[in-house]
Scaffold this motif. Structure first.
Motif, PDB file in Angstrom:
ATOM      1  N   ASP A  60      -5.981   5.988  19.799  1.00  0.00           N
ATOM      2  CA  ASP A  60      -6.014   5.568  21.207  1.00  0.00           C
ATOM      3  C   ASP A  60      -5.059   4.412  21.471  1.00  0.00           C
ATOM      4  O   ASP A  60      -4.513   4.287  22.573  1.00  0.00           O
ATOM      5  N   ALA A  61      -4.846   3.577  20.453  1.00  0.00           N
ATOM      6  CA  ALA A  61      -3.932   2.443  20.615  1.00  0.00           C
ATOM      7  C   ALA A  61      -2.467   2.880  20.556  1.00  0.00           C
ATOM      8  O   ALA A  61      -1.638   2.429  21.353  1.00  0.00           O
ATOM      9  N   VAL A  62      -2.144   3.772  19.623  1.00  0.00           N
ATOM     10  CA  VAL A  62      -0.756   4.217  19.443  1.00  0.00           C
ATOM     11  C   VAL A  62      -0.396   5.341  20.401  1.00  0.00           C
ATOM     12  O   VAL A  62       0.741   5.444  20.857  1.00  0.00           O
ATOM     13  N   HIS A  63      -1.352   6.195  20.692  1.00  0.00           N
ATOM     14  CA  HIS A  63      -1.200   7.320  21.617  1.00  0.00           C
ATOM     15  C   HIS A  63      -0.019   8.219  21.234  1.00  0.00           C
ATOM     16  O   HIS A  63       0.916   8.414  22.025  1.00  0.00           O
ATOM     17  N   PRO A  64      -0.043   8.800  20.033  1.00  0.00           N
ATOM     18  CA  PRO A  64       1.052   9.693  19.638  1.00  0.00           C
ATOM     19  C   PRO A  64       0.978  11.032  20.356  1.00  0.00           C
ATOM     20  O   PRO A  64      -0.090  11.469  20.781  1.00  0.00           O
ATOM     21  N   GLY A  65       2.138  11.674  20.476  1.00  0.00           N
ATOM     22  CA  GLY A  65       2.175  13.022  21.030  1.00  0.00           C
ATOM     23  C   GLY A  65       2.018  14.070  19.942  1.00  0.00           C
ATOM     24  O   GLY A  65       1.609  15.196  20.211  1.00  0.00           O
ATOM     25  N   VAL A  66       2.368  13.693  18.702  1.00  0.00           N
ATOM     26  CA  VAL A  66       2.280  14.599  17.561  1.00  0.00           C
ATOM     27  C   VAL A  66       1.709  13.835  16.369  1.00  0.00           C
ATOM     28  O   VAL A  66       2.121  12.700  16.105  1.00  0.00           O
ATOM     29  N   VAL A  67       0.775  14.443  15.659  1.00  0.00           N
ATOM     30  CA  VAL A  67       0.259  13.908  14.403  1.00  0.00           C
ATOM     31  C   VAL A  67       0.601  14.915  13.308  1.00  0.00           C
ATOM     32  O   VAL A  67       0.300  16.102  13.428  1.00  0.00           O
ATOM     33  N   ILE A  68       1.263  14.428  12.252  1.00  0.00           N
ATOM     34  CA  ILE A  68       1.645  15.280  11.130  1.00  0.00           C
ATOM     35  C   ILE A  68       0.865  14.829   9.908  1.00  0.00           C
ATOM     36  O   ILE A  68       0.939  13.660   9.510  1.00  0.00           O
ATOM     37  N   ASN A  69       0.127  15.750   9.299  1.00  0.00           N
ATOM     38  CA  ASN A  69      -0.670  15.400   8.128  1.00  0.00           C
ATOM     39  C   ASN A  69      -0.048  15.965   6.857  1.00  0.00           C
ATOM     40  O   ASN A  69      -0.235  17.133   6.515  1.00  0.00           O
ATOM     41  N   CYS A  70       0.707  15.121   6.149  1.00  0.00           N
ATOM     42  CA  CYS A  70       1.285  15.476   4.852  1.00  0.00           C
ATOM     43  C   CYS A  70       0.462  14.902   3.704  1.00  0.00           C
ATOM     44  O   CYS A  70       0.847  15.046   2.535  1.00  0.00           O
ATOM     45  N   ALA A  71      -0.627  14.226   4.026  1.00  0.00           N
ATOM     46  CA  ALA A  71      -1.426  13.583   2.986  1.00  0.00           C
ATOM     47  C   ALA A  71      -2.194  14.621   2.183  1.00  0.00           C
ATOM     48  O   ALA A  71      -2.520  15.701   2.680  1.00  0.00           O
ATOM     49  N   GLY A  72      -2.476  14.286   0.933  1.00  0.00           N
ATOM     50  CA  GLY A  72      -3.259  15.188   0.100  1.00  0.00           C
ATOM     51  C   GLY A  72      -2.997  14.965  -1.372  1.00  0.00           C
ATOM     52  O   GLY A  72      -2.225  14.082  -1.760  1.00  0.00           O
ATOM     53  N   ALA A  73      -3.645  15.763  -2.194  1.00  0.00           N
ATOM     54  CA  ALA A  73      -3.504  15.685  -3.646  1.00  0.00           C
ATOM     55  C   ALA A  73      -3.285  17.087  -4.185  1.00  0.00           C
ATOM     56  O   ALA A  73      -3.839  18.056  -3.667  1.00  0.00           O
ATOM     57  N   THR A  74      -2.451  17.196  -5.223  1.00  0.00           N
ATOM     58  CA  THR A  74      -2.189  18.489  -5.856  1.00  0.00           C
ATOM     59  C   THR A  74      -2.848  18.602  -7.217  1.00  0.00           C
ATOM     60  O   THR A  74      -2.975  19.708  -7.750  1.00  0.00           O
ATOM     61  N   ARG A  75      -3.269  17.481  -7.788  1.00  0.00           N
ATOM     62  CA  ARG A  75      -3.864  17.493  -9.129  1.00  0.00           C
ATOM     63  C   ARG A  75      -5.170  16.705  -9.128  1.00  0.00           C
ATOM     64  O   ARG A  75      -5.369  15.834  -8.295  1.00  0.00           O
ATOM     65  N   GLY A  76      -6.008  17.027 -10.090  1.00  0.00           N
ATOM     66  CA  GLY A  76      -7.288  16.351 -10.205  1.00  0.00           C
ATOM     67  C   GLY A  76      -8.413  17.369 -10.246  1.00  0.00           C
ATOM     68  O   GLY A  76      -8.204  18.577 -10.137  1.00  0.00           O
ATOM     69  N   GLY A  77      -9.628  16.857 -10.368  1.00  0.00           N
ATOM     70  CA  GLY A  77     -10.796  17.717 -10.385  1.00  0.00           C
ATOM     71  C   GLY A  77     -11.173  18.186  -8.995  1.00  0.00           C
ATOM     72  O   GLY A  77     -10.593  17.763  -7.988  1.00  0.00           O
ATOM     73  N   ALA A  78     -12.156  19.067  -8.936  1.00  0.00           N
ATOM     74  CA  ALA A  78     -12.557  19.652  -7.660  1.00  0.00           C
ATOM     75  C   ALA A  78     -13.020  18.591  -6.666  1.00  0.00           C
ATOM     76  O   ALA A  78     -12.710  18.668  -5.474  1.00  0.00           O
ATOM     77  N   ARG A  79     -13.759  17.590  -7.135  1.00  0.00           N
ATOM     78  CA  ARG A  79     -14.246  16.544  -6.232  1.00  0.00           C
ATOM     79  C   ARG A  79     -13.097  15.739  -5.643  1.00  0.00           C
ATOM     80  O   ARG A  79     -13.070  15.456  -4.435  1.00  0.00           O
ATOM     81  N   GLU A  80     -12.145  15.375  -6.491  1.00  0.00           N
ATOM     82  CA  GLU A  80     -11.000  14.592  -6.019  1.00  0.00           C
ATOM     83  C   GLU A  80     -10.151  15.397  -5.041  1.00  0.00           C
ATOM     84  O   GLU A  80      -9.723  14.894  -3.999  1.00  0.00           O
ATOM     85  N   LEU A  81      -9.890  16.669  -5.364  1.00  0.00           N
ATOM     86  CA  LEU A  81      -9.100  17.516  -4.481  1.00  0.00           C
ATOM     87  C   LEU A  81      -9.805  17.722  -3.144  1.00  0.00           C
ATOM     88  O   LEU A  81      -9.162  17.718  -2.084  1.00  0.00           O
ATOM     89  N   THR A  82     -11.111  17.891  -3.185  1.00  0.00           N
ATOM     90  CA  THR A  82     -11.868  18.065  -1.946  1.00  0.00           C
ATOM     91  C   THR A  82     -11.793  16.823  -1.072  1.00  0.00           C
ATOM     92  O   THR A  82     -11.618  16.912   0.154  1.00  0.00           O
ATOM     93  N   ARG A  83     -11.901  15.657  -1.706  1.00  0.00           N
ATOM     94  CA  ARG A  83     -11.832  14.411  -0.917  1.00  0.00           C
ATOM     95  C   ARG A  83     -10.475  14.257  -0.238  1.00  0.00           C
ATOM     96  O   ARG A  83     -10.384  13.965   0.954  1.00  0.00           O
ATOM     97  N   HIS A  84      -9.417  14.426  -1.029  1.00  0.00           N
ATOM     98  CA  HIS A  84      -8.074  14.119  -0.515  1.00  0.00           C
ATOM     99  C   HIS A  84      -7.479  15.236   0.333  1.00  0.00           C
ATOM    100  O   HIS A  84      -6.554  14.972   1.111  1.00  0.00           O
ATOM    101  N   ASN A  85      -7.981  16.458   0.200  1.00  0.00           N
ATOM    102  CA  ASN A  85      -7.436  17.558   0.986  1.00  0.00           C
ATOM    103  C   ASN A  85      -8.372  17.993   2.110  1.00  0.00           C
ATOM    104  O   ASN A  85      -7.956  18.057   3.270  1.00  0.00           O
ATOM    105  N   THR A  86      -9.630  18.253   1.788  1.00  0.00           N
ATOM    106  CA  THR A  86     -10.556  18.789   2.785  1.00  0.00           C
ATOM    107  C   THR A  86     -11.174  17.692   3.641  1.00  0.00           C
ATOM    108  O   THR A  86     -11.129  17.745   4.878  1.00  0.00           O
ATOM    109  N   VAL A  87     -11.765  16.690   2.994  1.00  0.00           N
ATOM    110  CA  VAL A  87     -12.383  15.601   3.753  1.00  0.00           C
ATOM    111  C   VAL A  87     -11.341  14.879   4.605  1.00  0.00           C
ATOM    112  O   VAL A  87     -11.599  14.518   5.764  1.00  0.00           O
ATOM    113  N   ALA A  88     -10.158  14.680   4.053  1.00  0.00           N
ATOM    114  CA  ALA A  88      -9.089  14.014   4.809  1.00  0.00           C
ATOM    115  C   ALA A  88      -8.742  14.791   6.074  1.00  0.00           C
ATOM    116  O   ALA A  88      -8.590  14.212   7.159  1.00  0.00           O
ATOM    117  N   ALA A  89      -8.621  16.114   5.955  1.00  0.00           N
ATOM    118  CA  ALA A  89      -8.316  16.928   7.135  1.00  0.00           C
ATOM    119  C   ALA A  89      -9.455  16.882   8.146  1.00  0.00           C
ATOM    120  O   ALA A  89      -9.217  16.855   9.365  1.00  0.00           O
TER     121      ALA A  89
END
Length: 319
Positions: free
Chosen positions: A56-85
């Motif tokens: 609300d402060a920045v008010h972007p017109g586009v948000v790009i989500n490149c964040a995430g993890a490619t390696r690690g256990g299922a819990r770590e991947l879920t946190r950084h890929n699914t929960v993050a999204a």
């Protein structure tokens, strides 16, 4: 155009940031976990409410989500890929900014495919490992969010900045060590796998195009051509000037050749080096990229030889 880029310090994010900064019409803000981000925020642990207030402060017109993890256990991947999204989607739903969301997905969401086939966006996803599962869950959250959103399913990115722990990165490192030690042969295992490599700079162009488009849903980003790792090794040897012999060992890597998807701990060139993919996609993957052409006006421009030359240049400079 105000753009909020999440994961700007990652492999793909760095090139997306570079591409966007070259566009004088873009005002870029980078959000990430690193100290060099404009705003420090961890999508895996931060609250949607805090992110909403920032939106609300920045008010972007586009948000790009490149964040995430490619390696690690299922819990770590879920946190950084699914929960993050999920955090991104919830924050955008609460925010009044009305931003468009460009989510970076991956080809691993499809899982194994029939050799010789091209995978289109209407294929039923059957991920073969926790990474693909976590990314597919993120895609489903985005598609079901009701937001103005597009998911780019990136196949196997290559080129400058390729992580040293990735299959192509480890292949280049093994070749560098062989040349440094004067070994006349390099034994490699797992080179029968075929993947669709796309240069990371072409991926950045696709993200830029998606930001400006009205396209929604899933769009594949790849070269449209599967390449055997043994052929990639041959190209790499040529650009590196490696005159030794490349010996391929048949069959999948065994327990003595290194665990699946993990680099060997020792630099022993007389024993086989394994370069399998831990993506759960089996022996073959090739993208159907017609949707990207039709809806984004995007085609890959950089060939694999140039991508491998850049990978080699970085590996050769490594001490």
């Amino acid at each position: 155009m105000r753009v909020l880029l999440m994961g700007a310090n990652g492999y793909l994010g760095r090139f997306v940031a570079e591409r966007l900064l070259a566009d004088p019409a873009v005002q870029l803000t980078a959000l990430g976990r690193g100290d060099d981000a404009d705003v420090r925020f961890d999508l895996a642990t931060g609250s949607p409410g805090a992110l909403t207030r920032f939106l609300d402060a920045v008010h972007p017109g586009v948000v790009i989500n490149c964040a995430g993890a490619t390696r690690g256990g299922a819990r770590e991947l879920t946190r950084h890929n699914t929960v993050a999204a999920a955090t991104v989607c919830e924050a955008l739903r609460r925010s009044g900014c009305g931003a468009r969301l460009v989510q970076i997905g991956c080809g691993a969401e499809y899982g194994p495919s029939q050799p010789g086939s091209s995978t289109a966006e209407d294929a039923v996803p059957r991920p073969g490992g926790p990474y693909g599962v976590s990314k597919l869950a993120a895609t489903e959250l985005v598609l079901g969010s009701g937001l103005d959103a597009v998911v780019l399913r990136v196949f196997s990115p290559a080129g400058p900045g390729t992580p040293a722990g990735s299959p192509l990165g480890r292949l280049a490192e093994a070749m560098r060590r062989a040349m440094q030690s004067g070994d006349g042969e390099l034994k490699l295992a797992g080179l029968g796998i075929q993947r669709d490599f796309v240069d990371v700079r072409d991926v950045a162009r696709a993200v830029h195009a998606a930001s400006l488009s009205a396209a929604q849903g899933v769009i594949n980003i790849g070269s449209g051509r599967a390449v055997r790792l043994r052929d990639a090794a041959g190209i790499l040897a040529r650009v590196a000037g490696y005159g030794g012999a490349l010996h391929e060992l048949d069959g999948p890597p065994g327990p003595l050749r290194g665990a699946l998807g993990h680099p060997r701990a020792e630099a022993d060139h007389t024993s086989p080096a394994a370069f399998p993919y831990p993506d759960g996609c089996g022996s073959w993957q090739q993208a159907d990229v017609r949707t990207a052409r039709d809806r984004l006006g995007w085609r890959p421009r950089i060939n694999l030889e140039e991508s491998l030359a850049d990978i080699w240049m970085e590996a050769a400079c490594r001490i």
